[in-house]
Design a protein around this motif. Sequence first.
Motif, PDB file in Angstrom:
ATOM      1  N   GLU A  17       0.831  -1.214   0.000  1.00  0.00           N
ATOM      2  CA  GLU A  17       0.000   0.000   0.000  1.00  0.00           C
ATOM      3  C   GLU A  17       0.860   1.256   0.000  1.00  0.00           C
ATOM      4  OE1 GLU A  17      -3.214   0.088  -0.520  1.00  0.00           O
ATOM      5  OE2 GLU A  17      -3.214  -2.101  -0.612  1.00  0.00           O
ATOM      6  N   THR A  18       1.945   1.250   0.753  1.00  0.00           N
ATOM      7  CA  THR A  18       2.837   2.407   0.809  1.00  0.00           C
ATOM      8  C   THR A  18       3.505   2.638  -0.536  1.00  0.00           C
ATOM      9  OG1 THR A  18       3.256   1.969   3.142  1.00  0.00           O
ATOM     10  CG2 THR A  18       4.832   3.387   2.008  1.00  0.00           C
ATOM     11  N   ILE A  19       3.963   1.566  -1.155  1.00  0.00           N
ATOM     12  CA  ILE A  19       4.616   1.673  -2.458  1.00  0.00           C
ATOM     13  C   ILE A  19       3.621   2.136  -3.515  1.00  0.00           C
ATOM     14  CG2 ILE A  19       5.768   0.365  -4.290  1.00  0.00           C
ATOM     15  CD1 ILE A  19       6.940  -1.398  -1.989  1.00  0.00           C
ATOM     16  N   ALA A  20       2.437   1.541  -3.503  1.00  0.00           N
ATOM     17  CA  ALA A  20       1.409   1.925  -4.479  1.00  0.00           C
ATOM     18  C   ALA A  20       1.041   3.393  -4.328  1.00  0.00           C
ATOM     19  CB  ALA A  20       0.172   1.043  -4.314  1.00  0.00           C
ATOM     20  N   ALA A  21       0.885   3.849  -3.106  1.00  0.00           N
ATOM     21  CA  ALA A  21       0.539   5.257  -2.868  1.00  0.00           C
ATOM     22  C   ALA A  21       1.648   6.180  -3.363  1.00  0.00           C
ATOM     23  CB  ALA A  21       0.277   5.482  -1.386  1.00  0.00           C
ATOM     24  N   ALA A  22       2.899   5.782  -3.157  1.00  0.00           N
ATOM     25  CA  ALA A  22       4.019   6.605  -3.617  1.00  0.00           C
ATOM     26  C   ALA A  22       4.045   6.698  -5.144  1.00  0.00           C
ATOM     27  CB  ALA A  22       5.341   6.032  -3.096  1.00  0.00           C
ATOM     28  N   TYR A  23       3.836   5.578  -5.823  1.00  0.00           N
ATOM     29  CA  TYR A  23       3.788   5.595  -7.290  1.00  0.00           C
ATOM     30  C   TYR A  23       2.619   6.435  -7.787  1.00  0.00           C
ATOM     31  CZ  TYR A  23       7.534   2.321  -8.456  1.00  0.00           C
ATOM     32  OH  TYR A  23       8.757   1.737  -8.650  1.00  0.00           O
ATOM     33  N   LEU A  24       1.472   6.298  -7.134  1.00  0.00           N
ATOM     34  CA  LEU A  24       0.286   7.049  -7.543  1.00  0.00           C
ATOM     35  C   LEU A  24       0.508   8.548  -7.350  1.00  0.00           C
ATOM     36  CD1 LEU A  24      -2.539   6.754  -8.675  1.00  0.00           C
ATOM     37  CD2 LEU A  24      -3.380   6.491  -6.323  1.00  0.00           C
ATOM     38  N   MET A  25       1.110   8.926  -6.243  1.00  0.00           N
ATOM     39  CA  MET A  25       1.381  10.334  -5.996  1.00  0.00           C
ATOM     40  C   MET A  25       2.389  10.870  -7.014  1.00  0.00           C
ATOM     41  SD  MET A  25       2.514  12.465  -2.531  1.00  0.00           S
ATOM     42  CE  MET A  25       2.958  10.987  -1.732  1.00  0.00           C
ATOM     43  N   ALA A  26       3.434  10.101  -7.292  1.00  0.00           N
ATOM     44  CA  ALA A  26       4.453  10.531  -8.258  1.00  0.00           C
ATOM     45  C   ALA A  26       3.876  10.662  -9.662  1.00  0.00           C
ATOM     46  CB  ALA A  26       5.623   9.550  -8.262  1.00  0.00           C
ATOM     47  N   ALA A  27       2.825   9.898  -9.950  1.00  0.00           N
ATOM     48  CA  ALA A  27       2.194   9.948 -11.273  1.00  0.00           C
ATOM     49  C   ALA A  27       1.049  10.960 -11.307  1.00  0.00           C
ATOM     50  CB  ALA A  27       1.687   8.562 -11.656  1.00  0.00           C
ATOM     51  N   GLY A  28       0.952  11.780 -10.285  1.00  0.00           N
ATOM     52  CA  GLY A  28      -0.085  12.802 -10.258  1.00  0.00           C
ATOM     53  C   GLY A  28      -1.492  12.250 -10.210  1.00  0.00           C
ATOM     54  N   GLY A  29      -1.651  11.069  -9.611  1.00  0.00           N
ATOM     55  CA  GLY A  29      -2.969  10.467  -9.483  1.00  0.00           C
ATOM     56  C   GLY A  29      -3.391   9.612 -10.672  1.00  0.00           C
TER      57      GLY A  29
END
Length: 73
Positions: A17-29
């Motif tokens: 979940e932490t990794i997924a959230a970081a990727y999602l944030m870096a991709a601007g959602g």
Amino acid sequence: MTHEPAERREARGPGVETIAAAYLMAAGGDAALALRRAIADALADLGEAERRTRQRDRLISRGYVRAGPVGGE
């Protein structure tokens, strides 16, 4: 594959979940972009691990040829 509670995984490093959230944030959602980036990073890491394994195997083979078998007759 076992699925452990996030609390146990956190002790070893960031959980899914932490990794997924970081990727999602870096991709601007943008979930599709985040997924592609995560897959690209995983494939790059896998390629690097395979390269290191081949390198280690070559070094082991060379060492065996030079030294010969241990306890040879």
